[in-house]
Design an enzyme around this catalytic site. Structure first.
Site, mmCIF file in Angstrom:
data_model
loop_
_atom_site.group_PDB
_atom_site.id
_atom_site.type_symbol
_atom_site.label_atom_id
_atom_site.label_comp_id
_atom_site.label_asym_id
_atom_site.label_seq_id
_atom_site.Cartn_x
_atom_site.Cartn_y
_atom_site.Cartn_z
ATOM 1 N N SER A 160 34.403 45.382 46.580
ATOM 2 C CA SER A 160 35.217 46.017 45.525
ATOM 3 C C SER A 160 34.950 47.507 45.351
ATOM 4 C CB SER A 160 35.003 45.310 44.195
ATOM 5 O OG SER A 160 35.684 44.088 44.215
ATOM 6 N N LYS A 209 37.882 49.530 46.101
ATOM 7 C CA LYS A 209 38.988 49.701 45.135
ATOM 8 C C LYS A 209 39.059 51.128 44.611
ATOM 9 C CE LYS A 209 38.652 44.823 43.678
ATOM 10 N NZ LYS A 209 38.108 43.928 42.631
ATOM 11 N N TYR A 226 44.335 43.600 51.688
ATOM 12 C CA TYR A 226 43.269 43.665 50.670
ATOM 13 C C TYR A 226 41.945 43.111 51.212
ATOM 14 C CZ TYR A 226 40.674 42.239 46.493
ATOM 15 O OH TYR A 226 39.677 42.034 45.565
ATOM 16 N N TYR A 252 33.530 45.197 35.625
ATOM 17 C CA TYR A 252 34.192 44.017 35.021
ATOM 18 C C TYR A 252 33.637 43.719 33.630
ATOM 19 C CZ TYR A 252 34.769 43.972 40.018
ATOM 20 O OH TYR A 252 34.988 44.359 41.294
ATOM 21 N N VAL A 278 30.912 42.781 45.389
ATOM 22 C CA VAL A 278 30.119 41.559 45.570
ATOM 23 C C VAL A 278 29.276 41.565 46.849
ATOM 24 C CG1 VAL A 278 31.479 39.967 44.133
ATOM 25 C CG2 VAL A 278 32.066 40.253 46.548
HETATM 26 N N1 GLN Z 1 36.847 40.749 48.121
HETATM 27 C C1 GLN Z 1 36.282 40.336 46.866
HETATM 28 C C2 GLN Z 1 37.242 39.435 46.112
HETATM 29 O O1 GLN Z 1 38.398 39.705 46.084
HETATM 30 C C3 GLN Z 1 35.955 41.527 46.049
HETATM 31 C C4 GLN Z 1 35.403 41.172 44.679
HETATM 32 C C5 GLN Z 1 34.270 42.049 44.263
HETATM 33 O O2 GLN Z 1 33.653 42.746 45.057
HETATM 34 N N2 GLN Z 1 33.952 41.993 42.999
HETATM 35 O O3 GLN Z 1 36.863 38.434 45.550
#
Ligand code: GLN
Length: 297
Positions: A58, A61, A185, A233, A251
């Site tokens: 993430s 993003k 994605y 988050y 993650v």
């Molecule tokens: N690729 C992961 C997902 O979509 C990214 C989530 C994350 O890093 N928090 O679940």
């Protein structure tokens, strides 16, 4: 200072647990740690496994948001909000209540929409080339790649993200076929970088005079605001409380932390806390903020 933080981190017993829902990430040992700091004078300092590539997940993003704002600017905000969600990164609950408009570009649903913007009128390969190209330009290296095994691994288990994409589609908030947007994605999340590279890539967001400033100062300010309020988050409030700097977690255990006009900081440790943010990484960010006084507050 970095060596002290490194040693303190290795004295801990609890490293958290690597992400289990992406099988390729579940196997990474949790007791790994790296931290890189790029300063305003151009100096970059590293400690630990700073040359080991990890899955940025993430953290990507941030870069897809920068590319999206570069492409369509404020038009994005008709499709995505700018408020913290207070829910987990892959939550479906608000999306139903708010009629398919994700709360912010950092929860999965919001990031799927920004990727959808980058995909419109193009092939997935071209959209990915834009994101990868941006990251490579910012970090001043071509040695940044997508790990196809991680992308395939997430595709095979990504039922929740599929649900989110189809839900967005049902509300008319997806311009491309869900499979195409999701494939793009998953690949952007599977970009691998070292903390050394990620700290370099963050310089433009920190508005340091060093390195290529490809992200406009206006966009950088906004992205930092979103990182502060939404980057972790439902753990964003706690991160702001403990660290006091904009940050974006993934993650894979990575965190990009920005000390505006002062430093760009990348941290990696794959064990996660219950919010899905790096356990040791969050601790290290708090220690650095305390030792340097870099909190924006
Ligand atoms: N690729 C992961 C997902 O979509 C990214 C989530 C994350 O890093 N928090 O679940």
């Amino acid at each position: 200072m970095l060596r002290d933080i490194h040693d303190e981190i290795f004295r801990q017993d609890d490293w958290g647990t690597p992400a289990q829902y992406i099988p390729e990430l579940a196997n990474v040992p949790s007791n790994r740690f790296a931290m890189s700091v790029c300063l305003a004078n151009g100096e970059c300092l590293n400690v630990g496994a700073a040359d080991d590539p990890f899955s940025i997940q993430s953290v990507s993003k941030v870069f897809s948001l920068a590319a999206t704002l570069g492409r369509i600017g404020d038009q994005l905000w008709s499709r995505v909000g700018r408020e913290p969600s207070g829910t987990s990164f892959d939550s479906v609950v608000l999306l139903e209540r708010e009629k398919g408009r994700p709360r912010n570009p950092f929860v999965n649903a919001g990031a799927i929409v920004t990727t959808d913007v980058l995909l419109s009128g193009r092939q997935p390969k071209q959209a990915l080339a834009e994101i990868l190209g941006l990251v490579r330009t910012l970090a001043e290296t071509d040695d940044i790649h997508i790990n196809e095994r991680v992308a395939a691994s997430e595709k095979s288990t990504g039922a929740r993200n599929k649900a989110l994409a189809h839900y967005l589609q049902s509300h008319g908030n997806l311009e491309n076929a869900p499979d195409l947007t999701l494939g793009t994605y998953f690949h952007q999340c599977a970009i691998e970088m070292t903390t050394r590279q990620l700290a370099l890539a963050g310089r433009s967001l920190a508005r340091l005079a060093t390195g290529p400033n490809v992200i406009s100062p206006r966009h950088a300010r906004r992205i930092n605001a979103l990182m502060m309020t939404c980057g972790h988050y439902d753990g964003s409030g706690e991160f702001a409380y403990q660290v006091g700097l904009p940050g974006k977690s993934g993650v894979g255990g990575g965190i990009l932390v920005i000390a505006p006009k002062v430093a760009s900081i990348a941290i990696w440790s794959p064990g996660l806390n219950h919010y899905g943010n790096s356990h040791a990484g969050t601790r290290a960010a708090a220690m650095l903020a305390r030792a340097t006084g870099w909190s924006v507050f």
